[in-house]
Motif scaffolding. Structure first.
Motif, PDB file in Angstrom:
ATOM      1  N   SER A  36      60.957  42.533  41.590  1.00 36.76           N
ATOM      2  CA  SER A  36      60.207  41.812  40.787  1.00 36.76           C
ATOM      3  C   SER A  36      59.128  41.142  41.411  1.00 36.76           C
ATOM      4  CB  SER A  36      61.198  40.902  39.843  1.00 36.76           C
ATOM      5  OG  SER A  36      61.720  39.965  40.978  1.00 36.76           O
ATOM      6  N   ALA A  37      59.395  40.618  42.736  1.00 37.69           N
ATOM      7  CA  ALA A  37      58.617  39.893  43.412  1.00 37.69           C
ATOM      8  C   ALA A  37      56.977  40.654  43.743  1.00 37.69           C
ATOM      9  CB  ALA A  37      58.851  39.468  44.978  1.00 37.69           C
ATOM     10  N   GLY A  38      57.078  42.097  43.989  1.00 38.03           N
ATOM     11  CA  GLY A  38      56.117  42.929  44.187  1.00 38.03           C
ATOM     12  C   GLY A  38      55.305  43.285  42.967  1.00 38.03           C
ATOM     13  N   LYS A  39      56.282  43.347  41.838  1.00 31.10           N
ATOM     14  CA  LYS A  39      55.550  43.801  40.678  1.00 31.10           C
ATOM     15  C   LYS A  39      54.576  42.407  40.157  1.00 31.10           C
ATOM     16  CE  LYS A  39      56.116  45.582  36.186  1.00 31.10           C
ATOM     17  NZ  LYS A  39      55.537  46.738  36.234  1.00 31.10           N
ATOM     18  N   ALA A  40      55.181  41.300  40.467  1.00 33.54           N
ATOM     19  CA  ALA A  40      54.520  39.949  39.996  1.00 33.54           C
ATOM     20  C   ALA A  40      53.155  40.094  40.542  1.00 33.54           C
ATOM     21  CB  ALA A  40      55.066  38.753  40.439  1.00 33.54           C
ATOM     22  N   CYS A  41      52.845  40.542  41.769  1.00 34.87           N
ATOM     23  CA  CYS A  41      51.669  40.356  42.471  1.00 34.87           C
ATOM     24  C   CYS A  41      50.838  41.737  42.346  1.00 34.87           C
ATOM     25  CB  CYS A  41      51.592  40.125  44.193  1.00 34.87           C
ATOM     26  SG  CYS A  41      52.288  38.323  44.174  1.00 34.87           S
ATOM     27  N   GLU A  42      51.175  42.508  41.450  1.00 32.78           N
ATOM     28  CA  GLU A  42      50.477  43.956  41.055  1.00 32.78           C
ATOM     29  C   GLU A  42      49.075  43.703  40.967  1.00 32.78           C
ATOM     30  OE1 GLU A  42      51.356  48.006  38.950  1.00 32.78           O
ATOM     31  OE2 GLU A  42      52.734  46.641  38.868  1.00 32.78           O
ATOM     32  N   LYS A  43      48.180  44.298  41.793  1.00 34.14           N
ATOM     33  CA  LYS A  43      46.597  43.990  41.525  1.00 34.14           C
ATOM     34  C   LYS A  43      46.176  44.215  40.269  1.00 34.14           C
ATOM     35  CE  LYS A  43      45.333  44.740  46.423  1.00 34.14           C
ATOM     36  NZ  LYS A  43      44.273  45.479  47.319  1.00 34.14           N
ATOM     37  N   GLY A  44      45.475  43.331  40.117  1.00 32.72           N
ATOM     38  CA  GLY A  44      44.751  43.273  38.646  1.00 32.72           C
ATOM     39  C   GLY A  44      45.636  43.034  37.425  1.00 32.72           C
ATOM     40  N   GLU A  45      47.001  42.711  37.689  1.00 31.03           N
ATOM     41  CA  GLU A  45      47.702  42.625  36.497  1.00 31.03           C
ATOM     42  C   GLU A  45      48.805  41.295  36.600  1.00 31.03           C
ATOM     43  OE1 GLU A  45      50.092  45.920  35.669  1.00 31.03           O
ATOM     44  OE2 GLU A  45      48.554  47.335  35.853  1.00 31.03           O
ATOM     45  N   LEU A  46      48.018  40.225  37.222  1.00 36.11           N
ATOM     46  CA  LEU A  46      48.873  39.020  37.505  1.00 36.11           C
ATOM     47  C   LEU A  46      48.811  38.325  35.986  1.00 36.11           C
ATOM     48  CD1 LEU A  46      47.106  37.715  40.646  1.00 36.11           C
ATOM     49  CD2 LEU A  46      49.023  39.249  40.307  1.00 36.11           C
ATOM     50  N   ALA A  47      49.698  37.289  36.030  1.00 40.34           N
ATOM     51  CA  ALA A  47      50.262  36.558  35.011  1.00 40.34           C
ATOM     52  C   ALA A  47      49.046  35.534  34.787  1.00 40.34           C
ATOM     53  CB  ALA A  47      51.552  35.965  34.946  1.00 40.34           C
ATOM     54  N   THR A  48      47.709  35.794  34.626  1.00 45.00           N
ATOM     55  CA  THR A  48      46.710  34.818  34.551  1.00 45.00           C
ATOM     56  C   THR A  48      46.703  34.149  33.360  1.00 45.00           C
ATOM     57  OG1 THR A  48      45.009  36.646  34.198  1.00 45.00           O
ATOM     58  CG2 THR A  48      45.229  36.140  36.358  1.00 45.00           C
ATOM     59  N   ARG A  49      45.860  33.248  33.266  1.00 43.65           N
ATOM     60  CA  ARG A  49      45.446  32.522  32.041  1.00 43.65           C
ATOM     61  C   ARG A  49      44.918  33.268  30.941  1.00 43.65           C
ATOM     62  NH1 ARG A  49      48.227  27.548  31.788  1.00 43.65           N
ATOM     63  NH2 ARG A  49      48.195  26.632  33.710  1.00 43.65           N
ATOM     64  N   THR A  50      44.011  34.296  31.215  1.00 43.27           N
ATOM     65  CA  THR A  50      43.302  35.244  30.379  1.00 43.27           C
ATOM     66  C   THR A  50      43.773  36.527  30.953  1.00 43.27           C
ATOM     67  OG1 THR A  50      41.667  33.630  29.812  1.00 43.27           O
ATOM     68  CG2 THR A  50      41.262  36.144  29.279  1.00 43.27           C
ATOM     69  N   PRO A  51      44.532  37.337  30.205  1.00 43.43           N
ATOM     70  CA  PRO A  51      44.916  38.603  30.720  1.00 43.43           C
ATOM     71  C   PRO A  51      43.923  39.533  31.168  1.00 43.43           C
ATOM     72  CG  PRO A  51      46.111  38.355  28.887  1.00 43.43           C
ATOM     73  CD  PRO A  51      45.293  37.150  28.932  1.00 43.43           C
ATOM     74  N   GLY A  52      43.785  39.964  32.423  1.00 44.14           N
ATOM     75  CA  GLY A  52      42.716  40.763  32.831  1.00 44.14           C
ATOM     76  C   GLY A  52      41.604  40.066  33.632  1.00 44.14           C
ATOM     77  N   LYS A  53      41.444  38.830  33.349  1.00 43.68           N
ATOM     78  CA  LYS A  53      40.589  37.940  34.041  1.00 43.68           C
ATOM     79  C   LYS A  53      41.280  36.929  35.023  1.00 43.68           C
ATOM     80  CE  LYS A  53      36.757  38.934  31.696  1.00 43.68           C
ATOM     81  NZ  LYS A  53      35.397  39.275  32.085  1.00 43.68           N
ATOM     82  N   LEU A  54      40.496  36.480  35.964  1.00 46.96           N
ATOM     83  CA  LEU A  54      40.684  35.465  36.856  1.00 46.96           C
ATOM     84  C   LEU A  54      39.917  34.132  36.598  1.00 46.96           C
ATOM     85  CD1 LEU A  54      42.920  34.872  39.163  1.00 46.96           C
ATOM     86  CD2 LEU A  54      40.918  35.560  40.750  1.00 46.96           C
ATOM     87  N   THR A  55      40.711  33.054  36.366  1.00 45.65           N
ATOM     88  CA  THR A  55      39.933  31.639  35.982  1.00 45.65           C
ATOM     89  C   THR A  55      39.973  31.088  37.251  1.00 45.65           C
ATOM     90  OG1 THR A  55      40.351  32.047  33.578  1.00 45.65           O
ATOM     91  CG2 THR A  55      39.482  29.958  34.288  1.00 45.65           C
ATOM     92  N   ILE A  56      38.568  30.706  37.643  1.00 39.30           N
ATOM     93  CA  ILE A  56      38.478  29.817  39.069  1.00 39.30           C
ATOM     94  C   ILE A  56      37.627  28.519  38.632  1.00 39.30           C
ATOM     95  CG2 ILE A  56      37.583  29.602  41.389  1.00 39.30           C
ATOM     96  CD1 ILE A  56      37.684  32.725  41.297  1.00 39.30           C
ATOM     97  N   ALA A  57      38.132  27.469  39.041  1.00 41.60           N
ATOM     98  CA  ALA A  57      37.362  26.245  38.791  1.00 41.60           C
ATOM     99  C   ALA A  57      37.264  25.516  39.962  1.00 41.60           C
ATOM    100  CB  ALA A  57      38.531  25.121  38.244  1.00 41.60           C
ATOM    101  N   THR A  58      35.938  24.655  39.892  1.00 38.01           N
ATOM    102  CA  THR A  58      35.342  23.894  40.745  1.00 38.01           C
ATOM    103  C   THR A  58      34.741  22.822  40.289  1.00 38.01           C
ATOM    104  OG1 THR A  58      34.174  23.921  42.862  1.00 38.01           O
ATOM    105  CG2 THR A  58      33.145  24.941  41.274  1.00 38.01           C
ATOM    106  N   ASP A  59      34.139  21.677  40.922  1.00 36.80           N
ATOM    107  CA  ASP A  59      33.362  20.676  40.494  1.00 36.80           C
ATOM    108  C   ASP A  59      32.150  20.932  40.134  1.00 36.80           C
ATOM    109  OD1 ASP A  59      32.988  18.025  39.515  1.00 36.80           O
ATOM    110  OD2 ASP A  59      33.690  17.099  41.547  1.00 36.80           O
ATOM    111  N   GLU A  60      31.561  20.203  39.097  1.00 36.25           N
ATOM    112  CA  GLU A  60      30.150  20.165  38.928  1.00 36.25           C
ATOM    113  C   GLU A  60      29.243  19.017  38.966  1.00 36.25           C
ATOM    114  OE1 GLU A  60      28.352  22.603  35.075  1.00 36.25           O
ATOM    115  OE2 GLU A  60      29.442  20.863  34.651  1.00 36.25           O
ATOM    116  N   PRO A  61      28.394  18.776  39.476  1.00 41.22           N
ATOM    117  CA  PRO A  61      27.558  19.954  40.450  1.00 41.22           C
ATOM    118  C   PRO A  61      28.378  20.379  41.741  1.00 41.22           C
ATOM    119  CG  PRO A  61      26.574  17.760  41.032  1.00 41.22           C
ATOM    120  CD  PRO A  61      27.539  17.573  40.015  1.00 41.22           C
ATOM    121  N   ALA A  62      28.066  21.667  41.900  1.00 43.20           N
ATOM    122  CA  ALA A  62      28.640  22.297  43.193  1.00 43.20           C
ATOM    123  C   ALA A  62      27.629  22.079  44.284  1.00 43.20           C
ATOM    124  CB  ALA A  62      29.176  23.870  42.628  1.00 43.20           C
ATOM    125  N   TYR A  63      28.107  21.500  45.302  1.00 41.18           N
ATOM    126  CA  TYR A  63      27.103  21.238  46.448  1.00 41.18           C
ATOM    127  C   TYR A  63      27.023  22.287  47.595  1.00 41.18           C
ATOM    128  CZ  TYR A  63      26.584  16.812  44.348  1.00 41.18           C
ATOM    129  OH  TYR A  63      26.401  15.580  43.350  1.00 41.18           O
TER     130      TYR A  63
END
Length: 289
Positions: A36-63
């Motif tokens: 189950s651990a290996g499957k959980a990290c299967e490339k491109g198929e992670l349990a992300t917020r939006t299936p098939g997408k990776l949402t990354i956050a940072t501050d604004e403005p970004a210096y």
């Protein structure tokens, strides 16, 4: 003709033993399944917020130098480059990454997150770990001295050269510890409740120099006090170095996967290459000994 009662009992025992043996034997189809651990990290198929997408956050403005032109999505700047390198390791190309603005303090505040991970110069600490998860460290932080250009402090080449100048730092910080324990100046360090107060003291000439972490020194000299310069950085004093880590939701199923990606990037030299490319000033900043 019916079998004798004793014969019936022997037959029944044999059936029970056979069933037990079959049920306890390893099943080939189950043994061949991935963990189950290996499957959980299967490339491109992670349990992300939006299936098939990776949402990354940072501050604004970004210096800078963390991001270039206040555009995290362009892949330029140290943290933008690191974010995309991690995403690639996780199986998400640039077209599968979505950026989201999140204020610095909100990134590691308690509560459910709207991102998969945040990258914004957040130092890993035990206190913050109570509210969020952190990945493995992607950047080792050092302390640095900032002084006004042309001042006596700006000419310092060694720790000994700083002993005769008035230094300041924020209370309760590693920066203040370096002044007291490493520099050991002749004058007692000026202590401030916030870094903003320390910066104001520097601009107003109340102190000759202030000590902050090297990334903060970049920001101060690049965007806030443009007539100030980084005098140098302190050598690491041993023990566990201060590190920046990617911030994830507390108990996130992605934490181990993201940490593995960061570890792989450190091991194969990718992080060092990105640091050299985008933080060359940090790499080349003189070390005060």
């Amino acid at each position: 003709m019916h079998p004798a009662p004793r014969a019936l009992r022997r037959a029944a025992v044999a059936v029970v033993v056979l069933v037990a043996a079959v049920s306890c034997a390893p099943q080939p189809e189950e043994a061949d399944k991935p963990s189950s651990a290996g499957k959980a990290c299967e490339k491109g198929e992670l349990a992300t917020r939006t299936p098939g997408k990776l949402t990354i956050a940072t501050d604004e403005p970004a210096y800078e130098p963390w991001f270039k032109d206040d555009k995290p999505a362009n892949g330029k700047g140290f943290e933008s480059a690191v974010a995309y390198a991690v995403a690639e390791r996780l199986g998400y190309g640039k077209d599968k990454v979505a950026w989201q603005p999140v204020p610095f303090n909100k990134a590691f505040a308690p509560g459910e997150k709207t991102f998969d991970f945040d990258i914004n110069q957040v130092s890993v600490s035990e206190e913050r770990k109570k509210a969020v998860d952190f990945s493995s460290g992607y950047y080792d932080v050092r302390q640095a001295v900032v002084a006004l250009k042309g001042s006596k402090a700006a000419k310092a080449k060694s720790v000994a050269d700083l002993k005769g100048v008035k230094l300041g730092a924020q209370v309760g910080t590693t920066s203040l510890n370096y002044i007291d324990d490493v520099v050991r100046p002749k004058q007692t360090a000026a202590v401030y409740a916030k870094n903003d107060q320390a910066k104001s003291a520097l601009k107003n000439g109340q102190v000759d120099a202030i000590v902050v972490d090297l990334p903060t020194a970049f920001y101060i000299t690049g965007a806030e006090i443009t007539d100030a310069a980084i005098v140098g950085q302190f050598a690491h004093q041993g023990g566990t170095p201060e590190q920046f880590g990617l911030v994830l939701d507390k108990g996130s199923a992605l934490t181990s996967c993201v940490s593995r990606a960061v570890d792989a990037l450190r091991e194969d030299g990718t992080l060092a290459q990105i640091e050299q490319q985008w933080l060359s000033d940090a790499v080349d900043a003189p070390v005060l000994k």
